[in-house]
Write an enzyme that holds these catalytic residues in place. Structure first.
Site, mmCIF file in Angstrom:
data_model
loop_
_atom_site.group_PDB
_atom_site.id
_atom_site.type_symbol
_atom_site.label_atom_id
_atom_site.label_comp_id
_atom_site.label_asym_id
_atom_site.label_seq_id
_atom_site.Cartn_x
_atom_site.Cartn_y
_atom_site.Cartn_z
ATOM 1 N N GLN A 163 -14.953 -6.752 4.803
ATOM 2 C CA GLN A 163 -14.996 -6.239 6.174
ATOM 3 C C GLN A 163 -16.398 -5.778 6.525
ATOM 4 O O GLN A 163 -16.937 -4.860 5.906
ATOM 5 C CB GLN A 163 -14.014 -5.081 6.352
ATOM 6 C CG GLN A 163 -13.920 -4.577 7.782
ATOM 7 C CD GLN A 163 -12.954 -3.423 7.921
ATOM 8 O OE1 GLN A 163 -13.310 -2.282 7.643
ATOM 9 N NE2 GLN A 163 -11.734 -3.706 8.347
ATOM 10 N N GLY A 164 -17.012 -6.386 7.533
ATOM 11 C CA GLY A 164 -18.334 -6.024 8.011
ATOM 12 C C GLY A 164 -18.249 -5.316 9.351
ATOM 13 O O GLY A 164 -18.593 -5.901 10.388
ATOM 14 N N SER A 180 -18.663 -1.258 9.667
ATOM 15 C CA SER A 180 -19.525 -0.076 9.711
ATOM 16 C C SER A 180 -20.997 -0.451 9.563
ATOM 17 O O SER A 180 -21.345 -1.423 8.898
ATOM 18 C CB SER A 180 -19.141 0.903 8.597
ATOM 19 O OG SER A 180 -17.839 1.393 8.784
ATOM 20 N N SER A 236 -16.455 -3.596 1.754
ATOM 21 C CA SER A 236 -15.623 -3.643 0.548
ATOM 22 C C SER A 236 -15.633 -5.025 -0.093
ATOM 23 O O SER A 236 -15.353 -6.025 0.569
ATOM 24 C CB SER A 236 -14.183 -3.260 0.898
ATOM 25 O OG SER A 236 -14.132 -1.999 1.511
ATOM 26 N N GLU A 277 -4.869 -1.940 9.610
ATOM 27 C CA GLU A 277 -5.499 -1.151 8.550
ATOM 28 C C GLU A 277 -4.859 0.230 8.432
ATOM 29 O O GLU A 277 -4.639 0.738 7.332
ATOM 30 C CB GLU A 277 -6.996 -1.020 8.825
ATOM 31 C CG GLU A 277 -7.763 -0.315 7.734
ATOM 32 C CD GLU A 277 -9.264 -0.311 7.987
ATOM 33 O OE1 GLU A 277 -10.020 -0.086 7.032
ATOM 34 O OE2 GLU A 277 -9.675 -0.524 9.150
#
Length: 385
Positions: free
Chosen positions: A128-129, A131, A163, A246
């Site tokens: 996941q990109g 933040s 992550s 999520e």
């Protein structure tokens, strides 16, 4: 949700237990925590077993490659796999619990056909990109830029807390495609191949010594426009779908794990004499009630999600995320009391979980953000200025 099990659901539980009894002894030894390629192979190997046995994608709709199970069957699966000590989603939790469901709900037929089967089969891992160093809780202020160049976007920027980026094949990436638009309206959601030229991954070491997070640097990375999920500049709405998964259903297996940990703490406290402390017993009893209530909320959220269009969880996910984050932290604070001086040893059971629990009031949206969402969207309170 009717909590009385039907004959079909009891048969489902019995078949699953029998399969787990046969499958788990055949698993190879778990790799060491720092061996991420080994952990990737282990986690994907388990996912492949689930797929071949017909248990992959129980929470996904049939037209997305899922099994079309009922909400109760999904919950039975989580209960039984956790009680049996089966592997969880591991390195591909983003693909199975975030990106995959988002593509199932928002992607085109071609996008579903390309990306969903490899996730369910255990062939590909996602990260996941979202933040960025200067856009944490205020995610919509992200600065990673995507400039349209023919059939591609050219992307420049950086992401943080990504992550499993070091073992991922794909990244669900938020980029700014219109810097002149209001910050929530100029964002797009892309699927980026992690082997694209210009992608650099730098692992980050956590308090527990692991490296499941990374910084990702993007230097004129070209991503096809066809990899955009949803319309250009509509990425914030698509992101809300991702965050609903999520916060609403991605933690359900962990609730079962925490309830199991709670039972283990009670047994340990009886064995080492700490059970004689009435204050500790009251805390354990209250946590037992809290996790029981969280499991009921989990049942509600899963049932609501699987009844909704696209299987998207509702606003109850923020209530769950807020309550679960704090209950998990208190659980492992109690674990430290039960363990006493040995709670300082990283080799002791529950100690690494305690260190991990410290991040839960920040990860997947801070508790402050969740309180704002609950206040504004559920209670109808005015927005702060």
């Amino acid at each position: 949700m009717d909590l009385a099990y039907t004959e079909e659901e009891r048969d489902f539980r019995a078949r699953l237990r029998e399969w787990l009894h046969k499958a788990l002894p055949e698993l190879p030894a778990r790799p060491s925590p720092d061996d991420w390629p080994g952990r990737r192979a282990y986690d994907l190997g388990w996912q492949r077993r689930l797929y071949e046995a017909g248990y992959a994608g129980l929470h996904w709709p049939v037209d997305a490659g899922g099994r079309g199970a009922t909400p109760t069957q999904h919950l039975i699966f989580l209960e039984e796999t956790e009680r049996a000590g089966a592997p969880y989603v591991g390195a591909n939790f983003v693909g199975l619990l975030h990106a995959g469901p988002t593509i199932a709900a928002e992607g085109t037929a071609a996008q579903r056909a390309r990306w969903l089967p490899p996730v369910l089969r255990g062939d590909e891992v996602w990260c996941q990109g979202f933040s960025e160093p200067d856009a944490g809780s205020d995610l919509a202020s992200l600065r990673t830029r995507a400039v349209r160049d023919g059939d591609d976007y050219v992307i420049t920027g950086s992401k943080i807390w990504t992550s499993h980026a070091e073992v991922a094949d794909w990244c669900e990436l938020l980029v700014r495609t219109d810097p002149e638009a209001p910050k929530h309206r100029g964002i797009s959601w892309l699927a980026m191949p992690m082997d694209a030229p210009g992608v650099t991954v730098r692992p980050l070491r956590t308090l527990a010594g692991s490296t499941e997070f990374a910084e990702v640097f993007l230097d004129e990375v070209r991503v096809p426009v066809a990899n955009r999920v949803g319309a250009e500049n509509d990425g914030w709405r698509v992101t809300m779908v991702t965050l609903s998964f999520e916060r609403g259903t991605a933690f359900v297996g962990e609730v079962v794990a925490c309830r199991r940990t709670l039972g283990g703490l009670a047994r340990t406290a009886r064995a080492n004499g700490r059970w004689d402390d009435p204050v500790l017993r009251r805390r354990l009893g209250r946590l037992y009630g809290e996790f029981g209530a969280l499991w009921r909320l989990t049942q509600w959220n899963v049932s609501e999600a699987e009844r909704s269009a696209g299987g998207v969880p509702g606003i109850g996910g923020s209530v769950f995320k807020l309550a679960y984050s704090h209950a998990r932290q208190e659980l492992y604070d109690v674990a430290a009391e039960v363990l006493g001086a040995s709670s300082l040893s990283l080799d002791e059971e529950w100690v690494l979980d305690r260190l991990s629990s410290l991040s839960y009031t920040i990860a997947a949206g801070t508790s402050q953000i969740q309180r704002n969402i609950v206040a504004e969207r559920i209670l109808g309170l005015p927005k702060g200025r």
